[in-house]
Scaffold this motif. Structure first.
Motif, short mmCIF file in Angstrom:
data_model
loop_
_atom_site.label_atom_id
_atom_site.label_comp_id
_atom_site.label_asym_id
_atom_site.label_seq_id
_atom_site.Cartn_x
_atom_site.Cartn_y
_atom_site.Cartn_z
N ARG A 1 -4.06 6.95 -0.36
CA ARG A 1 -4.82 7.09 0.80
C ARG A 1 -4.65 8.14 1.65
O ARG A 1 -3.96 8.60 2.15
CB ARG A 1 -4.53 5.77 1.61
CG ARG A 1 -4.75 4.42 0.66
CD ARG A 1 -4.28 3.05 1.59
NE ARG A 1 -2.79 3.40 1.91
CZ ARG A 1 -2.77 3.40 3.33
NH1 ARG A 1 -3.34 3.11 4.32
NH2 ARG A 1 -1.30 3.40 3.71
N PRO B 1 0.06 6.66 11.39
CA PRO B 1 0.69 5.57 10.89
C PRO B 1 2.45 5.80 10.69
O PRO B 1 2.80 7.04 10.32
CB PRO B 1 0.36 5.26 9.60
CG PRO B 1 -1.24 5.57 9.59
CD PRO B 1 -0.96 6.86 10.54
N PRO C 1 -4.13 7.35 -8.30
CA PRO C 1 -5.39 6.96 -8.14
C PRO C 1 -5.68 6.17 -6.67
O PRO C 1 -6.75 6.36 -6.05
CB PRO C 1 -5.92 6.23 -9.46
CG PRO C 1 -5.07 6.74 -10.23
CD PRO C 1 -3.75 7.04 -9.61
N LYS D 1 -6.70 17.54 -2.97
CA LYS D 1 -7.11 16.06 -3.11
C LYS D 1 -7.19 15.42 -4.46
O LYS D 1 -6.55 14.32 -4.93
CB LYS D 1 -8.23 15.61 -2.28
CG LYS D 1 -8.16 15.64 -0.76
CD LYS D 1 -9.41 15.34 -0.03
CE LYS D 1 -9.18 15.55 1.40
NZ LYS D 1 -10.54 15.25 2.26
N GLY D 2 -7.80 16.18 -5.25
CA GLY D 2 -8.03 15.94 -6.74
C GLY D 2 -6.68 15.74 -7.52
O GLY D 2 -6.60 14.91 -8.18
N LEU E 1 -5.03 12.56 -6.41
CA LEU E 1 -5.67 11.41 -6.74
C LEU E 1 -5.53 11.25 -8.27
O LEU E 1 -5.68 10.18 -9.19
CB LEU E 1 -7.33 11.38 -6.58
CG LEU E 1 -7.57 11.05 -5.22
CD1 LEU E 1 -8.84 11.50 -4.76
CD2 LEU E 1 -7.47 9.84 -4.52
N THR E 2 -5.23 12.37 -9.07
CA THR E 2 -5.08 12.47 -10.35
C THR E 2 -3.86 11.51 -10.71
O THR E 2 -3.67 11.00 -11.80
CB THR E 2 -4.94 14.07 -10.92
OG1 THR E 2 -6.31 14.53 -10.89
CG2 THR E 2 -4.85 13.76 -12.45
N ASP F 1 -7.59 13.40 6.61
CA ASP F 1 -7.59 14.88 7.05
C ASP F 1 -7.01 14.85 8.50
O ASP F 1 -7.54 13.90 9.55
CB ASP F 1 -8.77 15.41 7.13
CG ASP F 1 -9.35 15.39 5.47
OD1 ASP F 1 -8.72 16.02 4.38
OD2 ASP F 1 -10.52 14.81 5.32
N THR G 1 -0.08 6.22 3.69
CA THR G 1 -1.07 7.34 4.25
C THR G 1 -0.52 8.80 3.95
O THR G 1 0.38 9.14 4.39
CB THR G 1 -1.62 7.36 5.69
OG1 THR G 1 -2.19 6.15 5.87
CG2 THR G 1 -2.52 8.40 6.00
N LEU H 1 0.86 -1.30 -0.04
CA LEU H 1 0.08 0.27 0.04
C LEU H 1 1.02 1.35 -0.03
O LEU H 1 1.99 1.24 0.58
CB LEU H 1 -0.90 0.02 1.31
CG LEU H 1 -1.97 -0.87 1.30
CD1 LEU H 1 -2.75 -1.06 2.38
CD2 LEU H 1 -3.02 -0.55 0.20
#
Lengths: 267, 267, 267
Positions: free
Chosen positions: C36, C64, C33, C25-26, C29-30, C39, C7, C4
């Motif tokens: 993880r 973490p 994808p 965030k966008g 994620l772009t 906030d 975080t 993974l």
């Protein structure tokens, strides 16, 4: 490995204190446990479709390419407005047909395929009269994210509601613009879009009038202004903004969303 | 592929400005990096267990079937109330034993298996006296989500704290009900549950008194009311609500959570 | 299965009503994808780097182990402060070089490898002058989370900005401390750290003066105080806190972040 489902981006006027946002997310996760959710905002002013559409416009370029927008600013819930889902350009959409998706249409033009949310698989078994976010838009979004053909949702919608353009009004002596958004920092975000107006504003002298403030130049950065000095600049949303460096333009001007800002040509 | 762990749904009175919610999430993600978290609300009024339980009741049906609820509205932290985790009906629960899980018990009846959080694997190495969300409920939730047997957590709890039912008081001349929640839109959500009262209210004439408002019918949708008109309706939480269409019933009535709403039988 | 990604924890002063958090965030994620995201808070007081650093300090132990912190409290955006990314001890960091990462440096000492965000792969194709969270810190965070070598980001930064220590001032007759944070419950979190002061405070008699309150002992739990009684205790952030059981110390004292709290030695 199967491809990741698209990001589902949520935009609502639900606020964050109640259980409404969770109900939408819960229904999506019930239908599609591997759904990837991201919040745009749940702070749209209540029932203000235009404000919601403006937020969507601001964030659009930063979202992943095939984002599925599940949007609920829905004053017409339970009345005759259609509930729709499908594709608008590269994006997915699930929400009311009330103009909220206007920024998607502005970029996608006629390239959309929208359908009413009518089929059992796209809606909750019981649909309430007051919470279509939970009962229609969430289940439909989960189905789309799972790869379903939106045409199975219901009758095609060929005439979606689209809000009028945001452009400021051109007057003989200048522009009559509007505050679209007062942001968290008290910055005033106007409807003067950079692609349309940057060259024209660079070519002539002007005075921006925002409440009692008078600004005659467009700055590049906040750092170009002294502390507690006002400035105008092309903001990160691609719109002209008025701010007070380390202060609040909203407080300094008393202006709120919907109020006028003037650009007067000099000479 | 291994099955997805259950959704862990968080409900607290921590607010969103501080670091408390992140500490709970951080501890869960430390123990279970693949955890899937969703927020119900962190806006429960501070230390108000009944309000937290009501939010849980409202959202319950919309959550995925085996959701694990990690809930922290915990005025008794550090005192004698037990910290528990385990199964209540189809759901998981990790949180204080103070009535917060009442809606789960209402649906599950005697079908639960709860344990005190006592074993080292279910709690942080160091447990503070003021933040069991981080030190007990998060580690226990992560262990449960990872598939651990809750019986390993500690002694069985056979007599969990359950709040009294919400029902309105039946008077000779009507009902004495309460505002359970004033939502983001200013709607007043009462403790008059649809399954119990819809048929009875349909059978007779009544006047609902909410502050200065007088309502004699139950509407189906907001669209049936004129703008800024008050209405009563069966809301999306399954409770009778009083609202003002495109306005705020809270403002119109001055009522707040805990205040009385009356239903008077006519004749 | 591939491991993974770490975080990515977000800490900003953006608030939650606007589109700014979603843009960060966008963009992450772009680029990644499978990122993880979690906030920490978006409620840092606007432009208050020290307050942001304090929140980071409070939550750090609960996150973490290899968390990547993407932090944006950035009053110097567009000016000369450096934008940096890389490793600080076991953690990742992407954000301004303005002291915000101080708690990471306090634990990591000289064990860091930071680089300016300069290379095309670590930044957006177009970088605005006002929103480096979206255009620099998010893309850099996504690259680091994807496993990129931070040294590829740009020139090494060997002299990062670090805030001065929080310690209270030692006076001949006691301590001059500060309110670092007023939390959601109205508790006053001070800069008196437990590791430094617990033993010393246990050894002598003192009076804590917080506004009009006078406290002569340190309690272990809230339950040791009567309702609406004030108490001092070692809080969950590892700092001395002043609270009012089931009340608000902020209201009782009128104190706010930055105000003084005194500890006077008796005799």
């Amino acid at each position: 490995m199967p491809p990741l489902p698209p990001t589902i981006a949520l935009l609502t006027d639900f606020g964050l204190a109640d259980w409404y946002v969770a109900a939408v997310k819960g229904r999506i996760l019930t239908a599609l446990p591997e759904a990837r959710l991201v919040d745009i905002s749940h702070g749209v002013p209540a029932c203000n479709v235009e404000a919601g559409a403006f937020l969507l416009r601001c964030v659009l370029d930063a979202m992943p390419p095939a984002t599925l927008f599940c949007c609920v600013v829905d004053p017409g819930v339970g009345a005759t407005r259609r509930a729709v889902c499908g594709r608008i350009g590269p994006w997915g959409y699930s929400g009311p047909d009330n103009g909220l998706a206007t920024p998607l249409f502005e970029k996608a033009g006629d390239d959309f395929a929208l359908y009413e949310i009518a089929s059992p698989g796209f809606r909750a078994p019981q649909v309430s009269d007051t919470f279509h976010g939970r009962d229609l838009f969430a289940p439909a979004a989960a189905r789309l994210a799972a790869g379903a053909d939106p045409a199975a949702a219901g009758p095609a919608v060929t005439d979606p509601v689209i809000l009028p353009p945001l452009d400021p009004e051109e007057l003989s002596h200048g522009l009559l613009a509007r505050v679209m958004l007062v942001d968290h920092f008290g910055n005033l975000v106007t409807n003067i879009a950079r692609p349309d107006w940057e060259a024209r504003l660079a070519r002539r002298r002007f005075v921006i009038r925002a409440g009692p403030l008078r600004l005659t130049a467009i700055n590049r950065t906040f750092a170009q202004a002294r502390e507690v000095e006002a400035l105008a600049y092309w903001g990160s949303a691609g719109m002209l903004e008025v701010a007070v460096n380390r202060g609040s333009a909203a407080e300094s001007t008393g202006l709120r969303a919907g109020d006028s800002i003037h650009v007067d040509w000099v000479e």
